[in-house]
Scaffold this motif. Structure first.
Motif, PDB file in Angstrom:
ATOM      1  N   PRO A  24      -1.567  30.346 -24.574  1.00 44.08           N
ATOM      2  CA  PRO A  24      -1.316  30.219 -26.009  1.00 44.08           C
ATOM      3  C   PRO A  24      -0.405  29.022 -26.299  1.00 44.08           C
ATOM      4  CG  PRO A  24      -0.894  32.462 -25.221  1.00 44.08           C
ATOM      5  CD  PRO A  24      -1.033  31.606 -24.018  1.00 44.08           C
ATOM      6  N   HIS A  25      -0.793  28.183 -27.237  1.00 44.53           N
ATOM      7  CA  HIS A  25      -0.023  26.991 -27.555  1.00 44.53           C
ATOM      8  C   HIS A  25      -0.374  26.538 -28.964  1.00 44.53           C
ATOM      9  CE1 HIS A  25      -3.936  25.489 -26.271  1.00 44.53           C
ATOM     10  NE2 HIS A  25      -3.663  24.361 -26.931  1.00 44.53           N
ATOM     11  N   TYR A  26       0.293  25.485 -29.417  1.00 44.74           N
ATOM     12  CA  TYR A  26      -0.099  24.853 -30.680  1.00 44.74           C
ATOM     13  C   TYR A  26      -0.031  23.351 -30.513  1.00 44.74           C
ATOM     14  CZ  TYR A  26       4.791  23.771 -31.896  1.00 44.74           C
ATOM     15  OH  TYR A  26       6.059  23.262 -31.908  1.00 44.74           O
ATOM     16  N   LEU A  52       7.987  29.037 -23.941  1.00 48.03           N
ATOM     17  CA  LEU A  52       8.308  29.498 -22.597  1.00 48.03           C
ATOM     18  C   LEU A  52       8.853  28.334 -21.769  1.00 48.03           C
ATOM     19  CD1 LEU A  52       5.222  31.727 -21.702  1.00 48.03           C
ATOM     20  CD2 LEU A  52       7.581  32.510 -21.967  1.00 48.03           C
ATOM     21  N   PRO A  53       9.819  28.585 -20.905  1.00 52.80           N
ATOM     22  CA  PRO A  53      10.272  27.515 -20.016  1.00 52.80           C
ATOM     23  C   PRO A  53       9.177  27.153 -19.008  1.00 52.80           C
ATOM     24  CG  PRO A  53      11.303  29.614 -19.423  1.00 52.80           C
ATOM     25  CD  PRO A  53      10.563  29.848 -20.702  1.00 52.80           C
ATOM     26  N   LEU A  55       3.509  29.472 -25.735  1.00 53.74           N
ATOM     27  CA  LEU A  55       4.167  30.372 -26.675  1.00 53.74           C
ATOM     28  C   LEU A  55       4.408  31.722 -26.013  1.00 53.74           C
ATOM     29  CD1 LEU A  55       1.920  29.544 -29.759  1.00 53.74           C
ATOM     30  CD2 LEU A  55       4.276  28.781 -29.394  1.00 53.74           C
ATOM     31  N   PRO A  56       5.640  32.237 -26.055  1.00 51.67           N
ATOM     32  CA  PRO A  56       5.925  33.531 -25.413  1.00 51.67           C
ATOM     33  C   PRO A  56       5.424  34.725 -26.206  1.00 51.67           C
ATOM     34  CG  PRO A  56       7.908  32.662 -26.445  1.00 51.67           C
ATOM     35  CD  PRO A  56       6.852  31.620 -26.609  1.00 51.67           C
ATOM     36  N   ASP A  57       5.450  34.610 -27.525  1.00 53.07           N
ATOM     37  CA  ASP A  57       5.082  35.743 -28.388  1.00 53.07           C
ATOM     38  C   ASP A  57       3.899  35.322 -29.249  1.00 53.07           C
ATOM     39  OD1 ASP A  57       7.318  37.320 -27.490  1.00 53.07           O
ATOM     40  OD2 ASP A  57       8.577  36.039 -28.751  1.00 53.07           O
ATOM     41  N   PHE A  58       2.698  35.583 -28.744  1.00 53.68           N
ATOM     42  CA  PHE A  58       1.496  35.163 -29.450  1.00 53.68           C
ATOM     43  C   PHE A  58       0.753  36.385 -29.960  1.00 53.68           C
ATOM     44  CE2 PHE A  58      -3.124  34.228 -29.308  1.00 53.68           C
ATOM     45  CZ  PHE A  58      -3.163  33.294 -30.327  1.00 53.68           C
ATOM     46  N   LEU A 115       0.988  29.897 -14.794  1.00 53.75           N
ATOM     47  CA  LEU A 115       0.043  28.784 -14.781  1.00 53.75           C
ATOM     48  C   LEU A 115       0.706  27.597 -14.103  1.00 53.75           C
ATOM     49  CD1 LEU A 115      -1.391  28.952 -18.429  1.00 53.75           C
ATOM     50  CD2 LEU A 115      -2.559  29.651 -16.329  1.00 53.75           C
ATOM     51  N   LYS A 116      -0.008  26.969 -13.175  1.00 52.43           N
ATOM     52  CA  LYS A 116       0.501  25.789 -12.487  1.00 52.43           C
ATOM     53  C   LYS A 116      -0.411  24.608 -12.781  1.00 52.43           C
ATOM     54  CE  LYS A 116       2.786  28.218  -8.692  1.00 52.43           C
ATOM     55  NZ  LYS A 116       2.923  28.353  -7.212  1.00 52.43           N
TER      56      LYS A 116
END
Length: 385
Positions: A125-127, A156-157, A164-167, A60-61
């Protein structure tokens, strides 16, 4: 715009800041308050906070606004999302979305962010650290909600996004126009457009962090302290070890700090001004033609309604001695009697038909002159902005 069926007490008891809730279309007659082209137009304007997020393969950019008008014509087949912050500040129909959620106190309200997405578009994915009601305005969006996250949750960097890397989703729903998803702070979530022309209205709330409160209140008090207010120990006695900071000294030092921060009345006034600061302090809403006591008296006598600036923040605190302190856009006003009643009405109504008799009240007129000239209020001249 109000809910036709929604049990507020049950929601606050069982879900508020506890667990997510899907609310299937609770409106009498849901109408999408903003067209996609209007949202795109806002994203092109100076002074409007906007972001464009484009999927590039698996990545994503993000681009920050204002965006050139030609940018939307350049977007290819990859999924993309446009997000525009604080649309309620400039679009009255979007501001009206806040009204049914005012069972949460106004001082907790942040703004209404509006997003538009093409098929497959989303922000990943985020919080978030705040409560949000996600109102589906147009099209459909699939929401997945996962576990509670915190500062130790890996991310994630990414230069611009907190992903989030692991959702792993624990619940999943597809929202249709008028549906609402409530997400409490910390819960992982991911929304993806199902089809084109997907618009979502995020009614967001805010909660100051402990660090913000301590820093702000302490800085405020420090600015008021005298240079000669220093530690003193006139009862000093010889101590066995010169390198020790004794318990008595620590008690005195600690008391100095706590005493300087413990005045609740001072804290209340500071917090009211701190919390009512506009979201965008650089925005200048002051009128070109300043109000005077005479113009305000004339407008009151004519029964011209008052309009609250949707970008302004109002709140009040009751005083133990009677009356209230009104807070408006970072300023405080002590009000009593009929002026206190007026101030509370201002806090309660986006549009206010004030009592024409207030034209004879010098304190009420003075308050209105100040609020109008700082851009918080205006008399309704009948013209659309």
């Amino acid at each position: 715009m109000q809910f036709a069926h929604f049990d507020i007490d049950q929601f606050l008891r069982n879900h508020w800041q506890k667990r997510p809730l899907l609310i299937r279309n609770p409106w009498n007659d849901w109408q999408n308050p903003l067209e996609p082209d209007e949202l795109a137009g806002l994203a092109c304007e100076e002074g409007i906070e906007s972001r464009l997020i484009v999927r590039d393969g698996d990545a994503l950019k993000m681009e920050s606004g204002p965006l050139p008008e030609a940018r939307f014509g350049e977007l290819g087949k990859e999924a993309w999302t446009l997000l525009v912050q604080a649309v309620d500040h400039t679009v009255p129909d979007v501001a009206a979305l806040i009204e049914p959620f005012r069972f949460v106190p106004d001082w907790r309200i942040d703004d209404v962010m509006v997003s538009y997405a093409t098929n497959g578009g989303g922000v990943g994915p985020h919080y978030d650290q705040y409560d949000v009601f996600l109102v589906q305005g147009l099209g459909r969006r699939r929401w997945r909600v996962g576990p509670v996250c915190n500062a130790q949750t890996p991310l994630l960097p990414h230069e611009d996004l907190r992903l989030l890397p692991d959702f792993e989703a624990t619940d999943e729903w597809v929202l249709e126009p008028g549906d609402i998803l409530y997400v409490p702070p910390g819960f992982a979530h991911d929304g993806v457009a199902v089809g084109d022309d997907c618009m979502t209205y995020s009614v967001g709330f805010r909660a100051p962090s402990r660090a913000e409160l301590v820093e702000g209140w302490a800085d405020h008090q420090v600015d008021r302290m005298a240079e000669d207010d220093r530690y003193a120990d006139p009862d000093l006695a010889a101590q066995p070890h010169p390198g020790e900071i004794t318990a008595a000294s620590l008690d005195r030092l600690h008391a100095m700090v706590l005493e300087s921060l413990s005045n609740r009345a001072d804290f209340a006034r500071w917090f009211g001004t701190f919390n009512s600061q506009p979201k965008y302090a650089e925005a200048d809403w002051r009128p070109e033609d300043l109000a005077t006591p005479e113009t305000v008296q004339d407008s009151l006598a004519q029964g011209i309604p008052l309009l609250c600036n949707p970008a302004s923040r109002f709140a009040f605190i009751r005083q133990a001695t009677g009356g209230i302190t009104l807070f408006a856009d970072g300023q405080s006003f002590d009000c009593t009697g009929e002026t206190a009643d007026l101030a509370m009405q201002i806090c309660a109504n986006a549009t206010l038909e004030a009592d024409p008799a207030l034209a004879a009240s010098s304190s009420a007129v003075e308050l209105l002159v100040t609020l109008i000239n700082q851009g918080s209020l205006a008399f309704d001249d009948g013209e659309e902005d």
